[in-house]
Design a protein around this motif. Structure first.
Motif, short mmCIF file in Angstrom:
data_model
loop_
_atom_site.label_atom_id
_atom_site.label_comp_id
_atom_site.label_asym_id
_atom_site.label_seq_id
_atom_site.Cartn_x
_atom_site.Cartn_y
_atom_site.Cartn_z
N ALA A 53 0.84 -1.15 -0.15
CA ALA A 53 0.03 0.01 0.05
C ALA A 53 1.00 1.35 -0.01
N PHE A 54 2.03 1.14 0.86
CA PHE A 54 3.01 2.25 0.82
C PHE A 54 3.59 2.35 -0.63
N GLY A 55 3.87 1.32 -1.09
CA GLY A 55 4.51 1.47 -2.50
C GLY A 55 3.35 1.96 -3.46
N LEU A 56 2.23 1.53 -3.44
CA LEU A 56 1.22 2.27 -4.40
C LEU A 56 1.18 3.71 -4.12
N LEU A 57 1.03 4.32 -2.77
CA LEU A 57 1.08 5.57 -2.45
C LEU A 57 2.20 6.24 -3.12
N MET A 58 3.38 5.60 -3.03
CA MET A 58 4.51 6.35 -3.61
C MET A 58 4.55 6.36 -5.13
N LEU A 59 4.00 5.23 -5.60
CA LEU A 59 3.96 5.46 -7.22
C LEU A 59 2.73 6.43 -7.44
N GLU A 60 1.74 6.63 -6.74
CA GLU A 60 0.76 7.54 -7.16
C GLU A 60 1.43 8.84 -6.62
N LEU A 61 2.20 9.10 -5.72
CA LEU A 61 2.91 10.28 -5.41
C LEU A 61 3.95 10.68 -6.61
N ALA A 62 4.71 9.59 -6.95
CA ALA A 62 5.43 9.92 -8.03
C ALA A 62 4.73 10.50 -9.54
N ALA A 63 3.56 9.88 -9.77
CA ALA A 63 2.69 10.35 -10.73
C ALA A 63 2.50 11.80 -10.52
N TYR A 64 2.07 12.00 -9.48
CA TYR A 64 1.84 13.55 -8.87
C TYR A 64 2.81 14.48 -9.13
N ALA A 84 5.35 13.93 -11.18
CA ALA A 84 5.49 13.76 -12.40
C ALA A 84 4.78 15.09 -13.07
N LEU A 85 3.74 14.93 -12.62
CA LEU A 85 2.72 16.37 -13.32
C LEU A 85 3.00 17.72 -12.73
N VAL A 86 3.58 17.81 -11.64
CA VAL A 86 3.89 19.01 -10.98
C VAL A 86 5.46 19.28 -11.41
N GLN A 87 6.30 18.63 -11.30
CA GLN A 87 7.62 18.80 -11.82
C GLN A 87 8.09 17.56 -12.48
N TYR A 88 9.18 17.64 -13.20
CA TYR A 88 9.43 16.82 -14.29
C TYR A 88 10.80 15.82 -13.70
N TRP A 89 11.37 16.38 -12.84
CA TRP A 89 12.73 15.79 -12.51
C TRP A 89 12.91 15.14 -11.38
N ASN A 90 13.47 15.57 -9.90
CA ASN A 90 14.08 15.14 -8.92
C ASN A 90 13.03 14.43 -8.09
N ALA A 91 12.11 15.00 -7.73
CA ALA A 91 11.00 14.16 -6.76
C ALA A 91 10.32 12.82 -7.61
N ILE A 92 10.26 13.12 -8.86
CA ILE A 92 9.65 11.98 -9.35
C ILE A 92 10.57 10.77 -9.26
N SER A 93 11.74 10.86 -9.58
CA SER A 93 12.68 9.74 -9.66
C SER A 93 12.88 9.09 -8.26
N ALA A 94 12.67 10.12 -7.18
CA ALA A 94 13.00 9.41 -5.78
C ALA A 94 11.82 8.83 -5.33
N ALA A 95 10.58 9.13 -5.82
CA ALA A 95 9.11 8.92 -5.43
C ALA A 95 9.06 7.24 -6.05
N ALA A 96 9.29 7.27 -7.10
CA ALA A 96 9.51 5.99 -8.11
C ALA A 96 10.19 5.00 -7.46
N ILE A 97 11.56 5.59 -7.42
CA ILE A 97 12.27 4.34 -6.85
C ILE A 97 12.00 3.92 -5.31
N LEU A 98 11.41 4.64 -4.65
CA LEU A 98 10.99 4.24 -3.12
C LEU A 98 9.79 3.36 -3.17
N GLY A 99 8.96 3.57 -4.36
CA GLY A 99 7.62 2.79 -4.36
C GLY A 99 8.15 1.42 -4.98
N LEU A 100 8.93 1.56 -5.99
CA LEU A 100 9.51 -0.04 -6.56
C LEU A 100 10.30 -0.77 -5.57
N VAL A 101 11.05 -0.24 -4.63
CA VAL A 101 11.53 -0.72 -3.38
C VAL A 101 10.55 -1.41 -2.52
#
Length: 164
Positions: free
Chosen positions: A43-54, A56-73
């Protein structure tokens, strides 16, 4: 058939069933806890992927990769926990309890077959079971009756004189 053996086998069967149920319950509780924890991490991984998508829409670089990596982990950790929880219970205790359980069931089946053969023998030949118990009392009754019916010679002469 010995009733003590039947009772002993039933006690062993009951105890081994309790041990097997206890071991399976412990494994079930442990795997349930691990699965619940894995579901929470997923559930936290899904939340992080959703946060990463968010992000991604807001900013295109640093926060996206960090949230996506955390979600995959988080998803990888959840998958590992699910794999650990899915393993069947190991241990000599369960194998030993299962072996004792099967041997007590086999012993109960042997006792049941012995009872069945005794009952079928008593049904087919009822005198075979009763005759040994009745022989001694019947012999004593016959001997007593023979002693009573055999008159003494002095008693027969006195009885004949009384009749005249």
């Amino acid at each position: 058939m010995n009733t003590e053996n039947v009772v002993k086998h039933l006690r062993v069967l009951w105890r081994t069933d309790r041990i097997i149920a206890d071991l399976r319950m412990r494994h079930l509780l442990a795997s349930l806890g691990l699965r619940a924890f894995a579901a929470l991490i997923a559930a936290f991984g899904l939340l992080m992927l959703e946060l990463a998508a968010y992000f991604a829409l807001v900013q295109y670089w640093n926060a996206i990769s960090a949230a996506a990596i955390l979600g995959l982990v988080n998803f990888m950790i959840a998958a590992i926990l699910f794999a650990i929880a899915a393993k069947p219970p190991r241990g000599r205790e369960l194998e030993l309890a299962t072996e004792i359980h099967s041997s007590s069931v086999d012993a109960l089946q042997i006792e049941a077959r012995a009872l069945q053969s005794q009952v079928s023998g008593a049904i087919h030949h009822p005198l075979n079971g009763i005759l040994p118990l009745l022989i001694v009392p019947l012999i004593t009754i016959i001997i007593k009756n023979l002693k009573k019916s055999a008159p003494h010679p002095a008693a027969t002469g006195a009885a004949a004189a009384e009749q005249k």
